[in-house]
Design a protein around this motif. Structure first.
Motif, PDB file in Angstrom:
ATOM      1  N   GLY A   1      -0.836  23.901  -1.546  1.00  0.00           N
ATOM      2  CA  GLY A   1       0.028  24.569  -2.508  1.00  0.00           C
ATOM      3  C   GLY A   1      -0.276  24.189  -3.937  1.00  0.00           C
ATOM      4  N   GLY A   2      -1.300  23.353  -4.161  1.00  0.00           N
ATOM      5  CA  GLY A   2      -1.648  22.925  -5.502  1.00  0.00           C
ATOM      6  C   GLY A   2      -0.804  21.787  -6.023  1.00  0.00           C
ATOM      7  N   GLN A   3       0.031  21.203  -5.154  1.00  0.00           N
ATOM      8  CA  GLN A   3       0.864  20.084  -5.571  1.00  0.00           C
ATOM      9  C   GLN A   3       0.059  18.779  -5.528  1.00  0.00           C
ATOM     10  N   VAL A   4       0.205  17.972  -6.578  1.00  0.00           N
ATOM     11  CA  VAL A   4      -0.471  16.676  -6.658  1.00  0.00           C
ATOM     12  C   VAL A   4       0.470  15.605  -6.118  1.00  0.00           C
ATOM     13  N   HIS A   5      -0.005  14.877  -5.120  1.00  0.00           N
ATOM     14  CA  HIS A   5       0.762  13.770  -4.545  1.00  0.00           C
ATOM     15  C   HIS A   5       0.053  12.470  -4.904  1.00  0.00           C
ATOM     16  N   GLN A   6       0.737  11.590  -5.609  1.00  0.00           N
ATOM     17  CA  GLN A   6       0.153  10.305  -5.999  1.00  0.00           C
ATOM     18  C   GLN A   6       0.869   9.175  -5.283  1.00  0.00           C
ATOM     19  N   PHE A   7       0.078   8.261  -4.751  1.00  0.00           N
ATOM     20  CA  PHE A   7       0.620   7.148  -3.972  1.00  0.00           C
ATOM     21  C   PHE A   7       0.131   5.831  -4.557  1.00  0.00           C
ATOM     22  N   LYS A   8       1.052   4.918  -4.758  1.00  0.00           N
ATOM     23  CA  LYS A   8       0.705   3.564  -5.186  1.00  0.00           C
ATOM     24  C   LYS A   8       0.792   2.653  -3.973  1.00  0.00           C
ATOM     25  N   LEU A   9      -0.301   1.963  -3.709  1.00  0.00           N
ATOM     26  CA  LEU A   9      -0.391   1.084  -2.546  1.00  0.00           C
ATOM     27  C   LEU A   9      -0.592  -0.350  -3.015  1.00  0.00           C
ATOM     28  N   SER A  10      -0.069  -1.292  -2.267  1.00  0.00           N
ATOM     29  CA  SER A  10      -0.334  -2.703  -2.525  1.00  0.00           C
ATOM     30  C   SER A  10      -1.332  -3.205  -1.496  1.00  0.00           C
ATOM     31  N   LYS A  11      -2.122  -4.210  -1.899  1.00  0.00           N
ATOM     32  CA  LYS A  11      -3.156  -4.750  -1.027  1.00  0.00           C
ATOM     33  C   LYS A  11      -3.461  -6.175  -1.458  1.00  0.00           C
ATOM     34  N   PRO A  12      -4.098  -6.968  -0.632  1.00  0.00           N
ATOM     35  CA  PRO A  12      -4.507  -8.308  -1.053  1.00  0.00           C
ATOM     36  C   PRO A  12      -5.595  -8.235  -2.124  1.00  0.00           C
ATOM     37  N   GLN A  13      -5.547  -9.165  -3.073  1.00  0.00           N
ATOM     38  CA  GLN A  13      -6.628  -9.271  -4.058  1.00  0.00           C
ATOM     39  C   GLN A  13      -7.672 -10.207  -3.480  1.00  0.00           C
ATOM     40  N   ALA A  14      -8.808  -9.638  -3.085  1.00  0.00           N
ATOM     41  CA  ALA A  14      -9.828 -10.419  -2.391  1.00  0.00           C
ATOM     42  C   ALA A  14     -11.202  -9.900  -2.726  1.00  0.00           C
ATOM     43  N   ALA A  15     -12.195 -10.790  -2.670  1.00  0.00           N
ATOM     44  CA  ALA A  15     -13.573 -10.416  -2.979  1.00  0.00           C
ATOM     45  C   ALA A  15     -14.273  -9.773  -1.790  1.00  0.00           C
ATOM     46  N   ASP A  16     -13.710  -9.920  -0.602  1.00  0.00           N
ATOM     47  CA  ASP A  16     -14.340  -9.372   0.591  1.00  0.00           C
ATOM     48  C   ASP A  16     -13.936  -7.917   0.810  1.00  0.00           C
ATOM     49  N   TRP A  17     -14.696  -7.243   1.673  1.00  0.00           N
ATOM     50  CA  TRP A  17     -14.342  -5.889   2.083  1.00  0.00           C
ATOM     51  C   TRP A  17     -13.012  -5.907   2.831  1.00  0.00           C
ATOM     52  N   GLN A  18     -12.179  -4.936   2.578  1.00  0.00           N
ATOM     53  CA  GLN A  18     -10.940  -4.758   3.333  1.00  0.00           C
ATOM     54  C   GLN A  18     -10.745  -3.274   3.596  1.00  0.00           C
ATOM     55  N   GLN A  19     -10.158  -2.973   4.735  1.00  0.00           N
ATOM     56  CA  GLN A  19      -9.944  -1.576   5.099  1.00  0.00           C
ATOM     57  C   GLN A  19      -8.583  -1.100   4.610  1.00  0.00           C
ATOM     58  N   VAL A  20      -8.579   0.074   4.016  1.00  0.00           N
ATOM     59  CA  VAL A  20      -7.342   0.728   3.581  1.00  0.00           C
ATOM     60  C   VAL A  20      -7.103   1.905   4.510  1.00  0.00           C
ATOM     61  N   VAL A  21      -5.953   1.904   5.173  1.00  0.00           N
ATOM     62  CA  VAL A  21      -5.595   2.996   6.079  1.00  0.00           C
ATOM     63  C   VAL A  21      -4.336   3.663   5.527  1.00  0.00           C
ATOM     64  N   PHE A  22      -4.437   4.952   5.259  1.00  0.00           N
ATOM     65  CA  PHE A  22      -3.307   5.690   4.703  1.00  0.00           C
ATOM     66  C   PHE A  22      -2.848   6.748   5.701  1.00  0.00           C
ATOM     67  N   PRO A  23      -1.684   6.525   6.351  1.00  0.00           N
ATOM     68  CA  PRO A  23      -1.203   7.446   7.391  1.00  0.00           C
ATOM     69  C   PRO A  23      -0.446   8.630   6.796  1.00  0.00           C
TER      70      PRO A  23
END
Length: 231
Positions: free
Chosen positions: A89-111
């Motif tokens: 529909g042209g609607q913009v959905h913005q999501f703010k997520l929190s995560k650990p601050q780390a130098a390693d790779w981490q997976q982000v899963v957005f359901p």
């Protein structure tokens, strides 16, 4: 479904510097030296020391009804992440997520599907996700399929920032099973088809009957007869 095209420039992603908030500088490039699972990553750089609000990496989504979005992130500069999705529909959905601050790779899963199911039920969003929306109907409701995705580095998260993005994938909603409705089945010998004599052109005669054992034994067919000798 992978959203990283190895044959396209920048794996199919495009850089944006948030021009509505002038001052941000940065860039997007493929980093062969930082790999995730043997594959090169996208490097997103941001510098807000002279102003600006965000920079972003974005791309089109090929008309998928998204159930879940996931990607790998190497982001040592921030505990936050901003994600934007644009729906049909042209609607913009913005999501703010929190995560650990780390130098390693981490997976982000957005359901995605679960997020909007919880919103519809007025339940708290998983993992403290914050949702904003604008444009289109601007009612906060999701209208699939998804059209665009943007991963943002925001000034509110860090003044300077470098993040690496890898293995962006979408889990689409399974296609519903196809239902076949037979229109040539006549249980109990009852016919649920009707005859029309084309009354706008007067004079036709005809009939519609059920022919048993046709086209073969145990089957039935419709026999349509027409007589136009009188019009």
């Amino acid at each position: 479904v992978s959203l990283m095209d190895p044959k396209a420039e920048n794996l199919g992603w495009v850089f944006g510097d948030g021009p509505e908030f002038p001052g941000a500088v940065g860039g997007l490039s493929v980093d062969e030296s930082v790999k995730r699972d043997g594959k090169p990553s996208l490097k997103l750089r941001a510098d807000f020391t002279k102003g600006g609000g965000y920079v972003q990496a974005g791309r089109k989504i090929p008309d998928l009804h998204v159930r879940e979005l996931s990607f790998w992130l190497k982001d040592p500069d921030s505990k936050g992440l901003t994600l934007r999705l644009i729906d049909d529909g042209g609607q913009v959905h913005q999501f703010k997520l929190s995560k650990p601050q780390a130098a390693d790779w981490q997976q982000v899963v957005f359901p995605l599907e679960q997020v909007f199911a919880k919103k519809a039920a007025s339940e708290p969003l998983p993992n403290g996700i914050q949702h904003e929306h604008w444009a289109g109907p601007n009612d906060g409701k999701w209208r699939g399929p998804a059209k665009m995705i943007y991963i943002l580095a925001s000034r509110r998260e860090a003044t300077t920032r470098t993040m690496w993005i890898g293995d962006v994938t979408v889990v689409p909603r399974p296609a519903p099973p196809k239902t076949v409705a037979r229109l040539d089945a006549f249980p109990g010998g009852e016919m649920d088809w009707d005859l029309s004599l084309g009354l706008e052109f007067a004079g036709a005669k005809g009939s519609l009957t059920l022919a048993k054992d046709s086209p073969e034994a145990g089957m039935s067919s419709l026999k349509l007869s027409g007589d136009f000798t009188e019009g």
